[in-house]
Design an enzyme around this catalytic site. Structure first.
Site, PDB file in Angstrom:
ATOM      1  N   PHE A  31       0.856  -1.187   0.000  1.00 45.68           N
ATOM      2  CA  PHE A  31       0.000   0.000   0.000  1.00 45.68           C
ATOM      3  C   PHE A  31       0.888   1.231   0.000  1.00 45.68           C
ATOM      4  O   PHE A  31       1.728   1.388   0.876  1.00 45.68           O
ATOM      5  CB  PHE A  31      -0.937   0.032   1.217  1.00 45.68           C
ATOM      6  CG  PHE A  31      -1.900   1.184   1.150  1.00 45.68           C
ATOM      7  CD1 PHE A  31      -3.061   1.091   0.397  1.00 45.68           C
ATOM      8  CD2 PHE A  31      -1.621   2.390   1.790  1.00 45.68           C
ATOM      9  CE1 PHE A  31      -3.937   2.169   0.300  1.00 45.68           C
ATOM     10  CE2 PHE A  31      -2.488   3.474   1.697  1.00 45.68           C
ATOM     11  CZ  PHE A  31      -3.648   3.354   0.954  1.00 45.68           C
ATOM     12  N   ASP A  52       9.272   2.540   1.643  1.00 43.67           N
ATOM     13  CA  ASP A  52       8.117   3.295   2.117  1.00 43.67           C
ATOM     14  C   ASP A  52       7.963   2.956   3.601  1.00 43.67           C
ATOM     15  O   ASP A  52       7.497   1.875   3.958  1.00 43.67           O
ATOM     16  CB  ASP A  52       6.874   2.881   1.306  1.00 43.67           C
ATOM     17  CG  ASP A  52       5.596   3.521   1.827  1.00 43.67           C
ATOM     18  OD1 ASP A  52       5.590   3.999   2.968  1.00 43.67           O
ATOM     19  OD2 ASP A  52       4.593   3.505   1.077  1.00 43.67           O
ATOM     20  N   LYS A 107       2.790  10.101   8.401  1.00 48.97           N
ATOM     21  CA  LYS A 107       2.014   9.676   9.576  1.00 48.97           C
ATOM     22  C   LYS A 107       2.581  10.186  10.907  1.00 48.97           C
ATOM     23  O   LYS A 107       2.323  11.316  11.295  1.00 48.97           O
ATOM     24  CB  LYS A 107       1.903   8.149   9.598  1.00 48.97           C
ATOM     25  CG  LYS A 107       0.952   7.604   8.517  1.00 48.97           C
ATOM     26  CD  LYS A 107       0.733   6.120   8.688  1.00 48.97           C
ATOM     27  CE  LYS A 107      -0.151   5.506   7.632  1.00 48.97           C
ATOM     28  NZ  LYS A 107      -1.557   5.689   7.842  1.00 48.97           N
TER      29      LYS A 107
HETATM   30  C1  LIG Z   1       2.883   2.279   3.841  1.00 57.05           C
HETATM   31  C2  LIG Z   1       2.014   3.449   3.483  1.00 57.05           C
HETATM   32  N1  LIG Z   1       2.360   4.216   2.434  1.00 57.05           N
HETATM   33  C3  LIG Z   1       1.622   5.284   2.070  1.00 57.05           C
HETATM   34  C4  LIG Z   1       0.467   5.613   2.746  1.00 57.05           C
HETATM   35  C5  LIG Z   1      -0.340   6.804   2.320  1.00 57.05           C
HETATM   36  O1  LIG Z   1      -0.236   7.816   3.264  1.00 57.05           O
HETATM   37  P1  LIG Z   1      -1.299   9.028   3.260  1.00 57.05           P
HETATM   38  O2  LIG Z   1      -2.619   8.447   3.616  1.00 57.05           O
HETATM   39  O3  LIG Z   1      -0.757   9.981   4.293  1.00 57.05           O
HETATM   40  O4  LIG Z   1      -1.270   9.616   1.894  1.00 57.05           O
HETATM   41  C6  LIG Z   1       0.065   4.821   3.830  1.00 57.05           C
HETATM   42  C7  LIG Z   1      -1.200   5.109   4.549  1.00 57.05           C
HETATM   43  O5  LIG Z   1      -1.789   4.286   5.192  1.00 57.05           O
HETATM   44  C8  LIG Z   1       0.853   3.716   4.212  1.00 57.05           C
HETATM   45  O6  LIG Z   1       0.518   2.917   5.221  1.00 57.05           O
END
Ligand SMILES: Cc1ncc(COP(=O)(O)O)c(C=O)c1O
Length: 404
Positions: free
Chosen positions: A141, A226, A256
């Site tokens: 994700f 990520d 986050k």
């Molecule tokens: C691993 C990861 N990458 C990217 C995102 C996307 O972040 P945002 O919701 O702040 O755009 C998330 C959100 O849950 C995530 O868990």
């Protein structure tokens, strides 16, 4: 009285919001530490931290003070100008990590967009525009923009939104051989979460990151982590990839927990890679906002302290032990997995596929937990959760599960 207000607000929320969320039937009103209260003054223990965000709990007094001071000074300038909090945050991130350069965004998806753009630009300037393929992993994700849903190798996030940007290819996670088959000289980057969060709390197998690093070196591709969910101390180290030795990423994204509840993301990169970007190549109006940057500096300091990381390890043991006990007693869980305070419990038997129902039962018993897909309960409590708060939360989970 409060019940009428709650009902009315729920109705208004449901009829005015774009219907993309399945919000719970309560209105959260205030929080303190790992506790939240709704408008009807019902108390909840928060083992989700707003999806790994409220890293030092709600209304953390130090963060409230830092934010209030900066709110009284300067709110916004845009990136045409420097501000002291943002410079401090960039230099603290550089000191604390592998990175030499930082780009600030407002969210995780935007930090990943910046990483993807940088990887493409680096490849097109050092090789050719043919070298534009990015490999990501099944179950990943990476966000909700068009490009990051394309990076997210899960069809449910992509269906109906085509045409999607080109140049992404997917590989099974933790499969040492499949990635060898996938990577080629057209690959400009491999992008992955060292621990897949939304995809079910799957930790990279020992040696997997080193294997990817070696392949990236061989094919002159960049290694991008990520760490939007797994980073900022969640696993007991600042970044989750640091659990594996001798790994040197080119780019890492965080978000986050970096802002503890205020929106900020960051893309961290080495000098070699970052130098590809020139003035005007990328930007953000709000990225590096001084109020959020001031708060993020205070958070980063805490996250780099051994006291907080000791607490992550201690509470992780307790949480995992309690879930393992429940696994033995109730035959509810197939597997408990994770690291530090990112923990998943995979359901089995009569409860298979019913994570949403179970989290609803927990909510009724004053406990907020998350799901990772339909079959995994996910726990991402604040990193400074106290013994008492966690014990109370686990007690509530036991009583909730006694009712199912
Ligand atoms: C691993 C990861 N990458 C990217 C995102 C996307 O972040 P945002 O919701 O702040 O755009 C998330 C959100 O849950 C995530 O868990």
């Amino acid at each position: 009285m409060e019940q009428d207000k709650t009902k009315k607000l729920l109705e208004t929320g449901k009829s005015t919001y774009l219907p993309v969320y399945a919000q719970k039937e309560m209105i959260l009103d205030y929080g303190k530490g790992a506790r939240l209260w709704d408008l009807a003054d019902k108390e909840y223990i928060d083992l989700g931290a707003g999806i790994a965000v409220s890293v030092l709990g709600h209304q953390n007094p130090e963060l409230v003070q830092v934010a209030t001071e900066q709110l009284g000074k300067l709110w916004h300038t845009s990136n045409i100008y420097f501000t002291e909090p943002a410079i401090q945050l960039a230099s603290d991130l550089v000191d604390a990590t592998f990175a030499d350069r930082v780009f600030f965004s407002n969210s995780g998806a935007e930090a990943n967009e910046a990483a993807i753009k940088l990887a493409r630009k680096f490849a097109s300037s050092h090789a050719s525009s043919e070298k534009h393929e990015i490999i990501t992993f099944e179950g990943s994700f990476h966000g909700r923009t068009l490009t990051t849903i394309t990076a997210t190798a899960q069809p449910k996030y992509q269906e109906g939104f085509g045409p999607l940007p080109e140049g992404f290819t997917y590989c099974p996670f933790n499969d040492f051989e499949a990635i060898e088959q996938k990577i080629s000289d057209k690959t400009c980057a491999i992008l992955l979460e060292p621990i897949q969060g939304e995809g079910g709390v799957h930790v990279a197998r020992p040696g997997f990151l080193a294997h990817l690093q070696a392949l990236c070196q061989k094919h002159e591709a960049l290694l991008i982590f990520d760490e939007i969910q797994s980073g900022m101390g969640r696993t007991g180290r600042l970044l989750a990839y640091e659990w594996e030795e001798n790994i040197q990423p080119d780019i890492v994204t965080v978000a986050k927990a970096l802002g503890g509840g205020l929106p900020i993301g960051a893309m961290l990169a080495t000098e070699r890679v970052a130098q590809t970007m020139k003035v005007g190549d990328h930007g953000s109006t709000f990225g590096g906002n001084p109020v959020i940057a001031a708060v993020a500096c205070a958070i980063l300091k805490q996250v780099c302290s051994s006291a907080l990381m000791d607490n992550v390890n201690k509470q992780s043991e307790k949480l995992q032990a309690a879930l393992s006990d429940l696994k033995e007693q109730k035959q509810l869980f197939k597997e408990i997995r994770g690291r530090g305070l990112i923990v998943g419990a995979e359901l089995q038997g009569a409860w298979e596929g019913r994570a949403a129902d179970l989290s609803e039962v927990c909510l009724q018993h004053g406990l907020l937990i998350l799901q990772a897909g339909p079959n995994v309960l996910r726990f991402l409590p604040p990193l400074n959760i106290t013994d008492e708060e966690l014990e109370e939360g686990l007690q509530r989970m036991k009583s909730a599960l006694n009712h199912v």
